[in-house]
Scaffold this active site. Structure first.
Site, PDB file in Angstrom:
ATOM      1  N   TYR A 291       0.804  -1.224   0.000  1.00 38.01           N
ATOM      2  CA  TYR A 291       0.000   0.000   0.000  1.00 38.01           C
ATOM      3  C   TYR A 291       0.838   1.276   0.000  1.00 38.01           C
ATOM      4  O   TYR A 291       0.299   2.367  -0.118  1.00 38.01           O
ATOM      5  CB  TYR A 291      -0.980   0.023   1.182  1.00 38.01           C
TER       6      TYR A 291
ATOM      7  N   LYS B 137       4.781 -14.473   2.198  1.00 38.09           N
ATOM      8  CA  LYS B 137       4.739 -15.269   0.957  1.00 38.09           C
ATOM      9  C   LYS B 137       6.184 -15.398   0.478  1.00 38.09           C
ATOM     10  O   LYS B 137       6.512 -15.092  -0.669  1.00 38.09           O
ATOM     11  CB  LYS B 137       3.832 -14.553  -0.067  1.00 38.09           C
TER      12      LYS B 137
ATOM     13  N   ASP C 237      -4.627  -6.325   5.949  1.00 43.34           N
ATOM     14  CA  ASP C 237      -5.941  -5.774   5.602  1.00 43.34           C
ATOM     15  C   ASP C 237      -6.914  -6.916   5.299  1.00 43.34           C
ATOM     16  O   ASP C 237      -8.021  -6.983   5.841  1.00 43.34           O
ATOM     17  CB  ASP C 237      -5.774  -4.852   4.379  1.00 43.34           C
TER      18      ASP C 237
ATOM     19  N   ASP D 192     -10.163  -8.785   7.913  1.00 39.94           N
ATOM     20  CA  ASP D 192     -11.589  -8.941   7.587  1.00 39.94           C
ATOM     21  C   ASP D 192     -11.994 -10.414   7.671  1.00 39.94           C
ATOM     22  O   ASP D 192     -13.094 -10.737   8.131  1.00 39.94           O
ATOM     23  CB  ASP D 192     -11.906  -8.404   6.177  1.00 39.94           C
TER      24      ASP D 192
ATOM     25  N   ASP E 160      -1.424 -18.076   2.281  1.00 40.46           N
ATOM     26  CA  ASP E 160      -2.553 -18.922   1.854  1.00 40.46           C
ATOM     27  C   ASP E 160      -2.882 -19.946   2.941  1.00 40.46           C
ATOM     28  O   ASP E 160      -4.042 -20.151   3.299  1.00 40.46           O
ATOM     29  CB  ASP E 160      -2.274 -19.580   0.486  1.00 40.46           C
TER      30      ASP E 160
HETATM   31  C1  IPM Z   1      -8.800  -0.678   6.579  1.00 37.95           C
HETATM   32  C2  IPM Z   1      -9.481  -0.193   5.349  1.00 37.95           C
HETATM   33  C3  IPM Z   1      -8.604   0.800   4.624  1.00 37.95           C
HETATM   34  C4  IPM Z   1      -7.237   0.223   4.413  1.00 37.95           C
HETATM   35  C5  IPM Z   1      -9.188   1.228   3.298  1.00 37.95           C
HETATM   36  C6  IPM Z   1     -10.540   1.832   3.460  1.00 37.95           C
HETATM   37  C7  IPM Z   1      -8.251   2.139   2.540  1.00 37.95           C
HETATM   38  O1  IPM Z   1      -9.826  -1.238   4.534  1.00 37.95           O
HETATM   39  O2  IPM Z   1      -8.400   0.128   7.424  1.00 37.95           O
HETATM   40  O3  IPM Z   1      -8.654  -1.888   6.724  1.00 37.95           O
HETATM   41  O4  IPM Z   1      -7.060  -0.772   3.742  1.00 37.95           O
HETATM   42  O5  IPM Z   1      -6.273   0.742   4.909  1.00 37.95           O
HETATM   43 MN    MN Z   2      -9.649  -3.149   5.408  1.00 44.15          MN
END
Ligand code: IPM
Ligand code: MN
Length: 364
Positions: free
Chosen positions: A141, A196, A252, A256, A228
C-alpha cells in the site's frame, strides 16, 4: 486533580457519527466510574463528506488537532460514490494519517464474544482471541496513489525496508509479552509471521529480519506461515494464534477474514500507533446503507475507545470497558441480528452498556 487528555474526534461518514456518539456517551460513564481522568474533545470533519464539500479528505485544522492531541478517535469513513479522478475512493484517511505520520503499527484484536453466532463450528466464547499486527507504513500500500499507469498496464510495487520490518517484528514480540493471555488453544505466547516468502524476495527479506528479532525473545514461540495457509488456519484452527504479524495488504485482508470468524466486522477495533501519534477506529467501512436507521453496532468503535484508554495509560479504565462489553454480550443484552446489525442501533447499546459498566465496576 484528575488528569486531562486532549482527544481529537473525527466522526467520519455513514454510521460514523452515530457510533461515535454512542461511544462518547459510554466514555462519560467510564470517566465517572474511574474518577482518575477527564477527556477533552475537539471535533473535526474528515472523510468522504469532507472531500465532497472541500476537495480535501481532511482539513488543515483537523490535521493540526490530530498532531496536538494525546490521541484521536476516528469513525469509519468513505462513501461509495465519492471518488477521485483515478477511480479510487476519496476521503479514506488511512493513507494520509498512517503514512504521513508514520503510524506503522496497526493493532487489530480479533476476539469471539459470548452469544455471537459465528460461521465456525468451534464457537466457545474466547476460543478465538488473537491480534493481527498489520504493518501499515510500507508494504504494497505504499504505492497508494503513486503506482505507474499507461493506457494498457498499471503497476503498484511493494516495498519492505529493514527498519520497517524490524520495528514491526519487535512490536509483535512486545505485544505477545503484554497480552493478558497466550493462544487460547494451548496458552502459549506465540508470534506468527504471515508472508509469501516462497515466492517473493521482499517477503524472504522480512522473514530473515523477523527471525533475527525473534532470537531476542527466547521465551516467546516464533513461527512463520505462508499467507494462503494462514487464511485456512484462521478458519480451521483460530485458537492456535496469539499474535500474527504481517505486511500491510495481507493484514488488511486477513483482518476482515478474522472479523468474519467472530461474527462480523462490527466487533473489530483497531489502533494505529506510531512513536509519537496514534488514532483509534473500527476496521470496517461506513455502511451508508444502514446509516440513520438505528441498526449500527457500535461495539467496534467502543472497543477502539478501550484501545485508546490503554494507549493513554489508563489500563484500569480500559480493562473495565472491555470487561463491560464482554458482560454485555454474556448477559445477552446485545440485540444482534443475523445480518450483524443491531436492533435499536448504537444509542440503545450505549444505554445498556452504561448500566453494565456500573454493575461491572461494582463487582470489581
Ligand atoms: C482498513 C481499510 C482501509 C485500508 C481502506 C478503506 C483504505 O480497509 O483500514 O482496513 O485498507 O487501509
Ligand atoms: Mn480493510
Amino acid at each position: 486533580m484528575a488528569k486531562s487528555y486532549w482527544i481529537t474526534i473525527l466522526p467520519g461518514d455513514g454510521i460514523g457519527p452515530e457510533i461515535v456518539d454512542a461511544t462518547l456517551d459510554v466514555l462519560e460513564t467510564v470517566q465517572e466510574l474511574s474518577g482518575q481522568f477527564a477527556l477533552i474533545y475537539e471535533f473535526h470533519q474528515a472523510g468522504a463528506g469532507c472531500y465532497r464539500e472541500t476537495g480535501q479528505p481532511i482539513s488543515t485544522e483537523a490535521l493540526d488537532a490530530f498532531q496536538r492531541a494525546n490521541a484521536t478517535l476516528k469513525g469509519p469513513v468513505g462513501l461509495p460514490d465519492v471518488r477521485k479522478p483515478d477511480g479510487t475512493e476519496a476521503g479514506l484517511l488511512g493513507g494520509v494519517l498512517r503514512v504521513d505520520f508514520d503510524l506503522y503499527a496497526n493493532v487489530r484484536p480479533i476476539r469471539l464474544f459470548p452469544n455471537v453466532r459465528t460461521p465456525l463450528a468451534a464457537n466457545d466464547p474466547d476460543s478465538i482471541d488473537y491480534i493481527i499486527l498489520r504493518e501499515s507504513s510500507e508494504g504494497l500500500y505504499l504505492s497508494r496513489g503513486v503506482g505507474l499507469k499507461t493506457r494498457d498496464a498499471a503497476t503498484d510495487s511493494m516495498m519492505m525496508t529493514r527498519r520497517g520490518c524490524e520495528r514491526i517484528a519487535r512490536y509483535a514480540f512486545r505485544l505477545a509479552t503484554e497480552k493478558r493471555r497466550g493462544a487460547p488453544a494451548d496458552d502459549r505466547r506465540r508470534v506468527t509471521l504471515v508472508d509469501k516468502s516462497n515466492v517473493l524476495r521482499s517477503f524472504a527479506f522480512f522473514r530473515d529480519i523477523f527471525l533475527q528479532v525473534a532470537a531476542d525473545f527466547p521465551e516467546i514461540e516464533a513461527e512463520c506461515l505462508y499467507v494462503d495457509a494462514a487464511a485456512a488456519a484462521l478458519v480451521n484452527r483460530p485458537g492456535h494464534f496469539q499474535i500474527i504479524v504481517t505486511e500491510n495488504m495481507f493484514g488488511d485482508i486477513l483482518s476482515d477474514l478474522g472479523g468474519a470468524t467472530i461474527g462480523g466486522l462490527g466487533m473489530c477495533p483497531a489502533a494505529n500507533i506510531g512513536d509519537r501519534l496514534a488514532y483509534f477506529e473500527p476496521i470496517h467501512g461506513s455502511a451508508p446503507d444502514i446509516a440513520g436507521r438505528h441498526l449500527a453496532n457500535p461495539t467496534s468503535q467502543i472497543l477502539a475507545a478501550a484501545l485508546m484508554l490503554q494507549h493513554l495509560r489508563e489500563p484500569e479504565a480500559a480493562g473495565l470497558l472491555e470487561k463491560a462489553v464482554w458482560n454485555l454480550y454474556a448477559q445477552n443484552r446485545m440485540p444482534l441480528m443475523p445480518t450483524g446489525a443491531v436492533e435499536g442501533g448504537a444509542a440503545i447499546v450505549a444505554k445498556e452498556l452504561k448500566a453494565v459498566l456500573k454493575s461491572t465496576a461494582e463487582q470489581a
